[in-house]
Design an enzyme around this catalytic site. Structure first.
Site, mmCIF file in Angstrom:
data_model
loop_
_atom_site.group_PDB
_atom_site.id
_atom_site.type_symbol
_atom_site.label_atom_id
_atom_site.label_comp_id
_atom_site.label_asym_id
_atom_site.label_seq_id
_atom_site.Cartn_x
_atom_site.Cartn_y
_atom_site.Cartn_z
ATOM 1 C CG ASP A 350 -2.186 0.813 1.026
ATOM 2 O OD1 ASP A 350 -2.245 1.591 0.047
ATOM 3 O OD2 ASP A 350 -3.116 0.671 1.835
ATOM 4 C CD GLU A 353 0.952 6.568 -3.568
ATOM 5 O OE1 GLU A 353 1.239 6.552 -2.352
ATOM 6 O OE2 GLU A 353 0.004 5.943 -4.046
ATOM 7 C CG ASP A 425 -7.107 5.408 -0.653
ATOM 8 O OD1 ASP A 425 -7.094 4.205 -0.969
ATOM 9 O OD2 ASP A 425 -6.346 5.894 0.198
#
Length: 725
Positions: A350, A353, A425
């Site tokens: 998760d 980035e 998200d």
């Protein structure tokens, strides 16, 4: 060789792929993070006359004009693209160069790819969506809901891959395509040409790495939420699926299972998870797999952080590990392996980035850091590639079970590490659902084959609400035809039984459709690995000569035969859709429709428009509850009207033994002229024994998801069988 003030290096990697590099100084010691393919020994011809320089392979010509334009043509002399400007501008601040160049595009040309760009930042989504980028500017920067991949594909049959990892911008205004990167010592790119866009993407994978087969279970249904808070809750959800006989392959454990041990401590808090090994064994006994959430950042109080920091593996100014150092990747894997040893099946990386700053920010902390191999602004976008490398290479050394990685960000080449990306998200509303379709298609045509969304949106509505129930159902119906089929979200749980009896019936119907399609989908996955194929296919991939499809952003092909037209508006009774220039069958009723035109298709809450191309050979499983159930019996639907071919692939579904030839392929061909079906001799080392129930699709048979009445039944043992209709 020089072009203006710059040195230019031209190298043919393949007959259809050229590397072009502009620089001021030496390129010695440069090692690409994304290119793994080596240049072939290509015979090239060079000609220099009247100020024109021409360098050619058997498939491409590169011409440099006296006006310093660079033109690339195919072997018939057709201009593919013209580069009219390039520059390296020294930045005193960064002590490297800003990079610029400009291409001239054809009038009727469209540009796709560049990753995933649906807009928004995790707190809201753009309502502007399109698949072709003409008239747009795309920023190449990793964010929660944006994925930056410096690879584009043109409707003219070429692709361009930039070997640059910094912040970028691609602007397409009028017939000019302007490219800018913040940092680099050279302007380095690969031009790829193909007779088809599949060849372009296949060549991209030859350069950046092939996509391995995922285990068969990864192509089934994934149930997830933020979050299952205890061992009992997690296991009981799997039991409820089994009790209700709803197909399921994957249950996902999201964050905070570490409890008192601190953020991402690679431990289970015993208060909620008293027996992790026993929990995983029970999930496996129930014929499901467990994926677990892992982050690149750590709480400073954790033993992991302290060990990372002591070994110089924390990026300065963050709590994030540094995957650019080999020793740090190995240390990260050492901790992930604790879960592998417990029996965990897949890895959810998760916030890759990485999300290192306040809120969702990653740009500033990484941009200004020293990463050991160079400054962060040079390597800004490539973090997710290096993180997935750590896990993939670690597991390949530790286990023969196939790697599965889910990650929120991606970069060029990430397909070689068994990576699946999801779109972040996102909100659970109609605008967002609509925007996801072109975002996913552009991601898929960017060369990375596996993509998914939080079905129903991460920030979702209440399943008891009729209006949200409709959004979720429409989203899930489309999700059946994504390369990975996964439900996730926060606040409200979204298991099928949360949506009322009528809602559950529709949801379960479409989950079962996914499982009926598994022989088809798993065969497509083999094509991804063996042929550089793309499963989710913008219509331009299969109908490049039909200008009508260039801007269609809410329909696509799922494999070679299935045309999907999702529903993205509430309460509608029909939707307009385009059928390309083929003959098509309505999946639900068997009607045959001539394409090359727009039609209005009727819809209901329990169906979306699905059309099957004439000539299709569609293998379907019987009703099964997980991918591990054997489909020793296949329903083979044959859509006559054109000739067609398909290969049904199978293997053990779990290991890398397929790399050693331990698989089976059943080649099947329908000859329309002879009205003959040929089930050919088996390929591969695995033995095959299958009952094949042949169905000649018509208005009365071979429609919808239910089992069809076979027109003929044959037992196939690996030897050729010919069947006359």
């Amino acid at each position: 060789m020089r072009l203006g003030d710059l040195n230019i290096d031209v190298k043919f990697y393949l007959e259809n792929a050229i590397r072009i590099t502009y620089y001021y100084h030496s390129l010695n010691n440069y090692k690409s993070l994304i290119i793994v393919g080596q240049p072939n020994n290509i015979e090239i011809r060079k000609k220099d006359e009247n100020g024109f320089i021409q360098i050619s392979s058997n498939r491409l010509q590169l011409v440099i004009t006296p006006e310093a334009e660079l033109i690339i043509k195919d072997n018939r002399g057709n201009v593919l693209i013209k580069e009219i400007y390039r520059n390296l501008i020294f930045s005193e601040k960064l002590q490297t160069y800003n990079l610029e160049h400009i291409f001239e595009l054809a009038e009727n040309e469209n540009i796709y790819g560049l990753g995933q760009h649906a807009g928004g930042n995790g707190l809201g989504q753009s309502s502007v969506f399109k698949i072709g980028y003409r008239g747009s500017t795309i920023t190449l920067s990793q964010r929660n809901t944006d994925i930056a991949i410096p690879f584009l594909v043109s409707s003219k049959g070429y692709g361009i891959l930039w070997d640059n990892y910094s912040l970028g911008s691609i602007s397409l205004k009028g017939n000019k395509m302007k490219i800018w990167f913040e940092a680099g010592n050279s302007l380095d790119y690969y031009f790829i040409y193909g007779e088809s866009l599949d060849e372009v993407i296949g060549t991209y994978r030859k350069l950046t790495g092939e996509a391995p087969l995922l285990p068969k279970w990864a192509y089934g249904y994934w149930q997830s939420k933020e979050r299952y808070k205890s061992q009992d809750e997690l296991v009981n959800v799997v039991k409820e699926f089994r009790n209700r006989k709803i197909p399921l392959d994957v249950i996902v454990l999201d964050w905070r299972y570490w409890g008192k041990y601190g953020w991402n401590a690679f431990k289970f808090d015993e208060e909620d998870f008293p027996d992790p090994k026993g929990m995983i064994e029970e999930i496996h006994r129930l014929k499901a797999k467990l994926m677990i959430s892992i982050w690149p950042t750590f709480g400073k109080e954790t033993d992991v952080y302290k060990e990372m920091e002591a070994n110089g593996c924390i990026i300065s100014g963050t709590t994030c590990f540094n995957p650019f150092k080999e020793e740090c990747r190995e240390l990260f894997w050492k901790h992930v392996k604790k879960f592998l040893d417990l029996g965990v099946d897949g890895w959810w990386l998760d916030a890759s980035e990485p999300e290192t700053g306040f809120g969702l920010v990653f740009f500033s902390p990484i941009h200004d850091a020293d990463l050991g191999i160079g400054k962060g602004y040079i390597y800004l976008n490539v973090f997710p590639l290096m993180e997935t490398k750590a896990v993939y290479e670690g597991q390949r050394k530790s286990s023969n079970n196939r790697v599965v990685i889910l990650t929120r960000s991606a970069f060029a080449g990430q397909q070689r590490y068994s990576a699946i990306s999801w779109s972040g998200d996102i909100l659970g509303d109609w605008d967002t659902l609509r925007a996801q379709i072109p975002a996913g298609l552009n991601f898929s045509i960017s060369g990375i084959p596996y993509w998914t969304t939080d079905i129903g949106g991460f920030f979702s509505g209440n399943p008891e609400s009729e209006s949200y129930r409709e959004i979720f159902i429409r989203w899930l119906q489309w999700g059946v035809f994504c390369s990975i089929f996964r439900v996730h979200g926060t606040i409200f749980p979204k298991e099928p039984w949360r949506f009322g009896k009528d809602g559950e019936n529709v949801i379960v119907k479409f989950i079962r459709l996914r499982y009926r399609l598994l022989p088809y989908i798993y065969s497509l996955a083999w094509m991804v690995y063996s042929k550089g194929y793309t499963i989710m296919r913008p219509l331009v991939m299969d109908f490049k000569d039909d200008y009508n499809v260039y801007d269609i952003d809410d329909q696509y092909m799922f494999g070679p035969y299935i045309l999907v037209s999702p529903i993205t508006l509430p309460s509608i009774k029909e939707r307009e859709l385009y059928l390309p220039k083929e003959k098509w069958y309505d999946f639900w009723n068997g009607d045959i429709i001539q394409g090359g035109r727009w039609i209005r298709a009727k819809v209901s809450i329990d169906m979306i428009p699905i059309h099957i191309k004439a000539g299709a050979i569609l293998p379907l499983a019987d009703f099964i509850e997980n991918s591990g159930d054997e489909y020793s019996s296949i329903e083979l639907r044959v859509y006559t009207g054109n000739s067609g071919k398909f290969e049904i692939y199978d293997d053990d579904g779990m290991t890398y033994d397929y790399e050693k030839g331990k698989y089976s392929i059943i080649p099947i061909e329908w000859n329309e002229e002879k009205q003959e079906l040929i089930i050919g001799n088996k390929k591969g080392e695995l033995n095959v024994k299958k009952e094949i129930r042949i169905v000649w699709v018509n208005r009365n048979n071979g429609i919808g998801i239910e089992l069809s009445k076979p027109d003929q039944i044959v037992t196939y043992n690996g030897s050729e069988i010919r069947i006359k209709r």
